[in-house]
Design an enzyme around this catalytic site. Structure first.
Site, mmCIF file in Angstrom:
data_model
loop_
_atom_site.group_PDB
_atom_site.id
_atom_site.type_symbol
_atom_site.label_atom_id
_atom_site.label_comp_id
_atom_site.label_asym_id
_atom_site.label_seq_id
_atom_site.Cartn_x
_atom_site.Cartn_y
_atom_site.Cartn_z
ATOM 1 N N SER A 195 0.825 -1.203 0.000
ATOM 2 C CA SER A 195 0.000 0.000 0.000
ATOM 3 C C SER A 195 0.864 1.261 0.000
ATOM 4 C CB SER A 195 -0.935 0.014 1.214
ATOM 5 O OG SER A 195 -1.871 -1.036 1.157
ATOM 6 N N VAL B 159 -5.144 -0.844 -2.537
ATOM 7 C CA VAL B 159 -4.427 -0.492 -1.316
ATOM 8 C C VAL B 159 -5.410 -0.219 -0.177
ATOM 9 C CG1 VAL B 159 -2.663 0.558 -2.768
ATOM 10 C CG2 VAL B 159 -4.305 2.025 -1.622
ATOM 11 N N LYS B 160 -4.891 -0.353 1.042
ATOM 12 C CA LYS B 160 -5.682 -0.020 2.236
ATOM 13 C C LYS B 160 -5.216 1.354 2.691
ATOM 14 C CE LYS B 160 -7.464 -2.286 6.411
ATOM 15 N NZ LYS B 160 -8.827 -2.468 5.895
ATOM 16 N N ALA B 161 -5.811 2.382 2.117
ATOM 17 C CA ALA B 161 -5.397 3.766 2.339
ATOM 18 C C ALA B 161 -6.514 4.545 3.016
ATOM 19 C CB ALA B 161 -5.021 4.433 1.017
ATOM 20 N N TYR C 210 -11.588 5.452 2.639
ATOM 21 C CA TYR C 210 -12.634 5.102 3.608
ATOM 22 C C TYR C 210 -13.603 6.250 3.899
ATOM 23 C CZ TYR C 210 -10.667 0.526 4.463
ATOM 24 O OH TYR C 210 -10.250 -0.772 4.308
#
Length: 290
Positions: free
Chosen positions: A63, A157-159, A163
């Site tokens: 990420s 990606v976990k950005a 969210y």
């Protein structure tokens, strides 16, 4: 948690050092706060062991790379730091949150020279529901916001910035009495909930959306492996919302959700059944087999 996170006791690993919880702070002008140059992971510890720690750490590094910055530690160092945080805080069943972000040297869209900071926190996290409570199924709204095209966001990606619409959608759902919301994608296809992947059952076959514009969750892949081991037929495909009337079961998967059956999505009804129950129990056995 009833106490504000900033007022918790304990220790947080930050930039290579274990700090007292209240002292693990960053400046208000940090780039990660203003421009969302921040990536993170959500991990669970069961019996003092972090489930699939290496996969989570590798995704954190991926990420960061996709966001254009390098984490100034090795994968092994971050793994060791995650374990050290658990031990320092004397935690067994816990949630672990590694996070990396750009600092405050430059304040503007461009931030090439900013220092990359890394922190790891952990806190007590028992299971959300008992197996009996889970099998009642949770209720989902249908979100108005949609998962964007992969041409517009780094969807793998976990950005932090990705969210924003999840928070808005979950708040809207909770105001209506739902537990969460199902999100469609930019094409109008079923995507995921605000923080978990989704599966459906039809005639003993499990169907799940192709993760081509949202996160291919670690729990998602784990549950798919469990399903295959049970010889369930599993199909990854595009699913349109009008198809939901054809499915008998629905469940979601995620680090926090684990495997949680769903009883309702907007006007669509489901009955938590044998496949949901089997995978929920097998996942619980797997993560607790330390």
């Amino acid at each position: 948690m009833s106490v504000s996170f900033e007022k918790c006791d304990g220790f947080i690993w930050m930039n290579g050092q274990m700090r007292v919880w209240a002292e693990a702070t960053t400046h208000v002008l940090t780039h990660g706060l203003h421009y969302a140059s921040c990536v993170f992971e959500g991990e669970r510890a069961y019996g003092g062991q972090i489930f699939k720690l290496r996969e989570h750490t590798e995704r954190l590094f991926f990420s960061a790379q996709e966001m254009g910055f390098a984490i100034p530690y090795t994968v092994d160092e971050i793994d060791d730091a995650c374990r050290a945080v658990l031990e320092k805080n004397k935690l067994s069943n816990a949630y672990v949150r590694p996070v990396a972000w750009r600092g405050s040297e430059m304040m503007g869209v461009a931030a090439q020279k900013n220092t990359i900071h890394v922190a790891i926190a952990a806190w007590k996290w028992p299971s959300y529901f008992s197996p009996e409570e889970k099998l009642k199924g949770i209720r989902l709204d249908i979100a108005k916001y949609r998962r964007p095209s992969p041409e517009t966001i780094p969807c793998r990606v976990k950005a932090a910035g990705l969210y924003m619409i999840c928070t808005l959608s979950k708040h809207d759902a909770e105001k209506k009495g739902y537990a969460d919301a199902l999100m469609l994608d930019y094409r109008g296809q079923v995507a995921e909930t605000t923080g978990a992947n989704v599966f459906f059952v039809q005639n003993d076959t499990i169907h799940t959306p192709i993760p081509d514009c949202f996160l291919d969750g670690i729990t998602r892949r784990t549950v798919m492996d469990l399903a295959r081991a049970q010889n369930y037929q599993l199909v990854e495909r595009a699913i349109m919302p009008e198809e939901l009337t054809d499915f008998s079961e629905c469940f979601i998967t995620g680090t926090a959700a684990e495997v949680t059956p769903v009883s309702e999505i907007g006007p669509y009804q489901f009955t938590p059944g044998e496949i949901s129950k089997t995978l929920m129990m097998q996942y619980a056995e797997l993560v607790n087999a330390n």
